[in-house]
Design a protein around this motif. Structure first.
Motif, mmCIF file in Angstrom:
data_model
loop_
_atom_site.group_PDB
_atom_site.id
_atom_site.type_symbol
_atom_site.label_atom_id
_atom_site.label_comp_id
_atom_site.label_asym_id
_atom_site.label_seq_id
_atom_site.Cartn_x
_atom_site.Cartn_y
_atom_site.Cartn_z
ATOM 1 N N LEU A 208 1.014 -1.338 0.173
ATOM 2 C CA LEU A 208 -0.013 -0.065 0.032
ATOM 3 C C LEU A 208 0.764 1.245 0.002
ATOM 4 C CD1 LEU A 208 -2.737 1.465 0.502
ATOM 5 C CD2 LEU A 208 -2.442 1.231 3.076
ATOM 6 N N ALA A 209 1.859 1.330 1.002
ATOM 7 C CA ALA A 209 2.508 2.377 0.899
ATOM 8 C C ALA A 209 3.614 2.861 -0.114
ATOM 9 C CB ALA A 209 3.279 2.335 2.522
ATOM 10 N N ILE A 210 4.057 1.702 -0.608
ATOM 11 C CA ILE A 210 5.153 1.879 -1.604
ATOM 12 C C ILE A 210 4.927 1.025 -2.959
ATOM 13 C CG2 ILE A 210 7.565 1.677 -2.302
ATOM 14 C CD1 ILE A 210 6.845 3.880 -0.263
ATOM 15 N N ALA A 211 4.672 -0.154 -2.954
ATOM 16 C CA ALA A 211 4.793 -0.956 -4.121
ATOM 17 C C ALA A 211 3.678 -1.020 -5.085
ATOM 18 C CB ALA A 211 5.125 -2.434 -3.725
ATOM 19 N N ASP A 212 2.536 -0.375 -4.809
ATOM 20 C CA ASP A 212 1.425 -0.679 -5.599
ATOM 21 C C ASP A 212 1.571 0.610 -6.699
ATOM 22 O OD1 ASP A 212 0.326 -3.093 -4.864
ATOM 23 O OD2 ASP A 212 -1.280 -2.202 -3.662
ATOM 24 N N ALA A 213 1.922 1.886 -6.143
ATOM 25 C CA ALA A 213 1.671 3.027 -6.876
ATOM 26 C C ALA A 213 2.789 4.020 -6.766
ATOM 27 C CB ALA A 213 0.226 3.619 -6.859
ATOM 28 N N ALA A 214 3.021 4.348 -5.588
ATOM 29 C CA ALA A 214 3.965 5.281 -5.231
ATOM 30 C C ALA A 214 5.112 5.357 -5.786
ATOM 31 C CB ALA A 214 4.148 5.435 -3.616
ATOM 32 N N TRP A 215 5.870 3.940 -5.691
ATOM 33 C CA TRP A 215 7.028 3.771 -6.473
ATOM 34 C C TRP A 215 7.348 4.600 -8.286
ATOM 35 C CZ3 TRP A 215 8.582 0.287 -10.422
ATOM 36 C CH2 TRP A 215 7.322 -0.258 -10.880
ATOM 37 N N GLN A 216 6.299 4.187 -8.843
ATOM 38 C CA GLN A 216 6.233 4.394 -10.045
ATOM 39 C C GLN A 216 5.785 5.720 -10.315
ATOM 40 O OE1 GLN A 216 3.600 4.760 -12.441
ATOM 41 N NE2 GLN A 216 1.911 4.115 -11.218
ATOM 42 N N ARG A 217 4.875 6.203 -9.535
ATOM 43 C CA ARG A 217 4.173 7.671 -9.664
ATOM 44 C C ARG A 217 5.437 8.636 -9.554
ATOM 45 N NH1 ARG A 217 -0.377 9.429 -6.140
ATOM 46 N NH2 ARG A 217 -0.124 11.101 -7.163
ATOM 47 N N ALA A 218 6.376 8.625 -8.531
ATOM 48 C CA ALA A 218 7.488 9.380 -8.366
ATOM 49 C C ALA A 218 8.317 9.532 -9.551
ATOM 50 C CB ALA A 218 8.221 8.823 -6.976
ATOM 51 N N ARG A 219 8.631 8.336 -9.942
ATOM 52 C CA ARG A 219 9.583 8.210 -11.208
ATOM 53 C C ARG A 219 9.030 8.852 -12.582
ATOM 54 N NH1 ARG A 219 12.043 2.011 -9.586
ATOM 55 N NH2 ARG A 219 12.681 2.663 -7.577
ATOM 56 N N THR B 182 12.975 20.327 -7.333
ATOM 57 C CA THR B 182 12.634 19.097 -7.383
ATOM 58 C C THR B 182 12.492 18.697 -5.829
ATOM 59 O OG1 THR B 182 13.574 18.735 -9.483
ATOM 60 C CG2 THR B 182 12.737 16.824 -8.214
ATOM 61 N N LEU B 183 13.731 18.627 -5.282
ATOM 62 C CA LEU B 183 13.694 18.475 -3.814
ATOM 63 C C LEU B 183 12.725 19.409 -2.866
ATOM 64 C CD1 LEU B 183 14.890 17.246 -1.084
ATOM 65 C CD2 LEU B 183 16.764 18.753 -1.144
ATOM 66 N N ALA B 184 12.496 20.542 -3.327
ATOM 67 C CA ALA B 184 11.325 21.313 -2.671
ATOM 68 C C ALA B 184 10.086 20.911 -2.900
ATOM 69 C CB ALA B 184 11.595 22.745 -2.969
ATOM 70 N N ALA B 185 9.742 20.251 -3.852
ATOM 71 C CA ALA B 185 8.446 19.751 -4.192
ATOM 72 C C ALA B 185 8.198 18.563 -3.255
ATOM 73 C CB ALA B 185 8.291 19.552 -5.809
ATOM 74 N N GLY B 186 9.216 17.683 -3.277
ATOM 75 C CA GLY B 186 8.994 16.428 -2.452
ATOM 76 C C GLY B 186 9.011 17.052 -1.046
ATOM 77 N N LEU C 17 4.708 8.478 -1.838
ATOM 78 C CA LEU C 17 4.980 9.079 -2.976
ATOM 79 C C LEU C 17 6.118 10.235 -2.369
ATOM 80 C CD1 LEU C 17 4.607 9.859 -5.819
ATOM 81 C CD2 LEU C 17 2.691 11.346 -5.263
ATOM 82 N N ALA C 18 6.038 11.124 -1.397
ATOM 83 C CA ALA C 18 7.068 11.844 -1.128
ATOM 84 C C ALA C 18 8.317 11.236 -0.634
ATOM 85 C CB ALA C 18 6.598 12.972 0.149
ATOM 86 N N PHE C 19 8.420 10.036 0.028
ATOM 87 C CA PHE C 19 9.399 9.324 0.327
ATOM 88 C C PHE C 19 10.225 8.886 -0.908
ATOM 89 C CE2 PHE C 19 11.547 5.309 2.019
ATOM 90 C CZ PHE C 19 12.870 5.917 2.365
ATOM 91 N N ALA C 20 9.269 8.233 -1.919
ATOM 92 C CA ALA C 20 9.741 7.651 -3.108
ATOM 93 C C ALA C 20 10.392 8.588 -4.272
ATOM 94 C CB ALA C 20 8.760 7.060 -4.121
ATOM 95 N N LEU C 21 10.248 9.836 -3.991
ATOM 96 C CA LEU C 21 10.566 11.005 -4.873
ATOM 97 C C LEU C 21 12.019 11.638 -4.236
ATOM 98 C CD1 LEU C 21 10.411 13.061 -6.939
ATOM 99 C CD2 LEU C 21 9.079 14.515 -5.598
#
Length: 757
Positions: A282-293, A405-409, A442-446
């Motif tokens: 839920l936290a990372i592997a379903d969507a956040a990982w690829q949305r950040a990239r 970019t870091l500021a956005a994260g 999402l923030a952590f992945a970015l």
């Protein structure tokens, strides 16, 4: 000094100590041989002059091994493996040295009895040292297990101070095609034939076509041997499904691995329970990982999960990971060739699975990009394709280096800092489940992606000679991450009470529920400023690659993103911990305790009726136990049989440039901080952020089974100056964890266990 009568072939083995057992077996063996040796009893040793003369005559002054053979050693009830001393490579012509070795072995018995013995054997020259067992040592699973260490040392495997390859061969599997394994397999089957049905373990040496038997002993298991035959047959069906294409993923190959992306074995352990796996998903592997990239310009992968669990192991889908780290602008055919090439390289060098983006995939244009491409992938792309790949990847890299970019994260992460309802009702849980990936994951992945790009650039600057390795260590120590705030507050656990060892595991107490004694003196501030020569060298490299920033900005960005990643990691941990506490309270209101919840998938933990939840938890617990008997590799090729599993000798990451020698303490998720002594060397299989409390105990050093150069503990130990060896691999870590004292030398890239101190 004597031999022993031979046993009749096929008779049940009468275990009679190390020497007696070997001498009984020696005349029966056709596929291995016992080196020449003499048995010396404690009674005979009282006439040591005669004994030493006889030993010199028999061995002609050559080197010998003096092995223990105590009366109750290697019985069917107690193997006593490793309890008593062995002295290797003793010159039989050197009477004082030989006498001292024999005295030391007898002394290790405590109080020697007249019937106690030592076994003096001719020293053998090894090409490979082997420990072989008829069952998996940990749980009695039905595999022939071979631990292999190349080199001349006969004790290389048992000491645990060198890299060891492990091969598991299912009992139903045919004889291996690999010649050395075939010889060892044949020798082990013969020992099993002569020793009866009891599981056994043997120490062997391979020298050319000869298999030499140094020791055989009963393998005393905690429970009855376990069969995984039926589960292996079902797993073969799942393997065929893994060979199918995935919509939106370029490439023909599909490899699974535990550590190349997001370090799942470090975060979750190698076989997590269902709830922990689902919360990570839920936290990372379903969507956040690829949305950040995707936001940075990498290839979009909608509706594709990074996680591909197999038999409960948290495998990463390396094909999906590779696609997500390629530029969006690439043609599908180019992306396919790169994804396949990366996976083929990983299969060829599985020991690099925890160094994937440093040694396999090229996911940003650093200062060493061109040289690494020529070394790894020359010819994979046509010149025009390579130029396009490099240009588009350089644009992504430049975006990652931009301060905005870091500021956005960080701005997205601040949403997670806003107060959230901690209620335990279904509506509050639904809000928490939406908020966790949207703001935390999402923030952590970015931010983690930005930090990796800076890490890659600075490490490549070291490779190009612009910085020296010791200067990189100083730069890392100058970073001021949130860990220092935690250590200053270690006497006030409420400030970081959300941390828990095993971040996603609901059964682990959080730090706020434990006692943590403040023992940390404030670490002296470390400052770093580049020298004029370093500035010039870095500016030259930045000019070569066309990045519009100067050396000072690069180094500042390195520390800033490194610090931001650690802060984001803590904030994500806090959000996960809050969700777990809400789930625990919600479960308690329905009569479900934490252990029951841990065996449920997230949806069922949130909504299933108590009776349905209890049935599901019991079924999942049973399935987990069955899967635990399977042996699976760290890098899994679905085309290969699961009847023969080879686990490559690991290539651990050495952190720091110091030495440590101290008593060894094994730490796990249930260890109380107050129970850990100060200044010990700590052994932790998988060390996630929830283990940061260990630094309040001022560890002398750290070893882990899982972890890589950019893992959580690599960052922590580099910053705090703690010598560490990370990613030893499960088998080698287990052996080292048996030591009483461990010596770590990160400059010499060495680890030495001491079991007789």
């Amino acid at each position: 000094m004597s031999g022993a009568p031979a046993a009749a072939a096929g008779a049940a083995m009468s275990w009679s100590g190390k020497a007696g057992t070997l001498l009984r077996l020696a005349p029966l063996l056709r596929h291995s041989e016992v080196p020449a040796g003499l048995v010396l009893s404690w009674r005979e040793w009282q006439q040591r002059g005669n004994c030493l003369l006889r030993l010199r005559q028999v061995f002609g002054g050559a080197a010998v091994a003096v092995r223990s053979s105590q009366a109750d050693e290697d019985s069917s009830a107690h193997s006593q493996a490793g309890r008593y001393l062995t002295r290797l490579d003793v010159a039989s012509a050197d009477a004082p040295a030989l006498a001292a070795a024999i005295d030391a072995v007898f002394a290790s018995y405590g109080s020697a009895r007249s019937q106690d013995e030592v076994f003096v054997q001719a020293m053998v020259q090894a090409e490979m040292a082997v420990v072989a067992a008829t069952h998996a040592v940990e749980d009695g699973a039905d595999y022939y297990a071979f631990s292999l260490a190349a080199g001349a040392r006969t004790d290389a495997v048992t000491r645990g101070d060198v890299a060891v390859q492990t091969v598991y061969l299912a009992h139903e599997a045919p004889s291996p095609q690999r010649p050395d394994l075939a010889l060892l397999h044949r020798a082990l089957l013969e020992l099993r034939e002569h020793c009866g049905a009891q599981p056994l373990e043997a120490e062997l040496v391979l020298c050319g076509q000869r298999v030499l038997l140094l020791q055989v002993r009963p393998l005393v298991l905690r429970g009855s041997p376990r069969s995984g035959l039926a589960r292996r047959r079902l797993l073969a069906v799942e393997q065929r499904q893994l060979l199918q294409a995935t919509a939106g993923c370029a490439g023909q190959r599909r490899v699974l691995a535990l550590m190349p992306d997001w370090n799942t074995a470090e975060l979750l352990g190698s076989h997590p329970r269902p709830l922990a796996l689902d919360v990570f998903r839920l936290a990372i592997a379903d969507a956040a990982w690829q949305r950040a990239r995707r936001a940075l310009g990498y290839r979009p992968l909608r509706q594709v999960s990074l996680l591909q669990p197999l038999a409960g192991r948290p495998y990463i889908d390396v094909r999906a990971s590779a696609n997500s780290l390629l530029p969006q602008a690439l043609a599908d055919s180019t992306a396919a060739r790169l994804a396949d090439a990366w996976q083929e390289r990983l299969l060829a060098a599985p020991q690099l699975h925890d160094k994937y983006e440093f040694a396999i995939a090229q996911t940003c244009v650093d200062f060493d990009f061109d040289a690494q491409w020529r070394e790894r992938y020359a010819g994979v792309l046509a010149p025009a394709e390579l130029a396009h790949y490099r240009d588009t990847l350089r644009s992504i890299t430049a975006r990652c280096l931009a301060p905005q970019t870091l500021a956005a994260g960080l701005a997205r992460l601040r949403r997670l800092e806003q107060p959230a309802h901690a209620d335990a009702d279904a509506d509050a849980l639904a809000v928490a489940c939406r908020r966790l990936p949207r703001d935390g994951g999402l923030a952590f992945a970015l931010i983690a992606r930005l930090a990796f790009v800076y890490e890659a650039l600075v490490r490549s600057a070291v490779a190009r000679g612009a910085l020296q390795p010791e200067r990189l260590l100083l730069l890392q120590r100058s970073c001021r991450s949130v860990t220092r705030d935690f250590l200053r507050a270690s006497g006030h656990a409420h400030a970081f009470g959300f941390l828990r060892a095993g971040t996603f595991e609901i059964t682990t107490p959080s730090l706020g529920q434990r006692e943590l004694t403040a023992t940390v003196a404030e670490a002296a501030a470390v400052e770093f400023a580049p020298t004029p020569a370093e500035r010039r060298a870095l500016d030259r490299l930045l000019g070569e690659t066309g990045y519009r920033l100067e050396a000072d900005a690069l180094l500042h960005g390195y520390c800033r993103t490194r610090e931001a990643r650690e802060y984001a990691k803590y904030r994500l941990s806090a959000a996960v911990s809050q969700l777990l506490e809400q789930l625990a309270a919600h479960g308690a209101s329905r009569g479900l305790d934490r252990d029951s919840l841990s065996w449920l998938e997230l949806d069922r933990a949130r909504a299933a009726s108590p009776s349905a939840a209890s049935l599901r938890a019991a079924a999942n617990r049973s399935a987990h136990a069955i899967d635990a008997a399977l042996r699976l590799p760290t890098v899994f090729d679905p085309r290969c049989t699961v009847q023969q599993v080879e686990i490559a000798a690991g290539t651990p990451t050495f952190v720091g440039n110091g030495r440590a020698a101290a008593p060894l303490v094994v730490v796990d998720m249930q260890t109380r901080p107050a129970a850990v002594p100060l200044r010990a060397v700590l052994a932790i299989a998988s060390a996630d952020p929830g283990y940061d409390w260990i630094f309040a105990r001022q560890p002398a050093g750290l070893i882990t089974a899982f972890g890589g150069p950019n893992s959580h503990m690599a960052i922590r130990c580099a910053e705090l100056g703690v010598p560490a060896i990370l990613g030893l691999g499960w088998e080698r870590w287990q052996r080292l964890s048996q030591a009483k004292l461990l010596e770590i030398d990160t400059q010499a890239l060495a680890v030495t266990p001491w079991t007789d101190v």
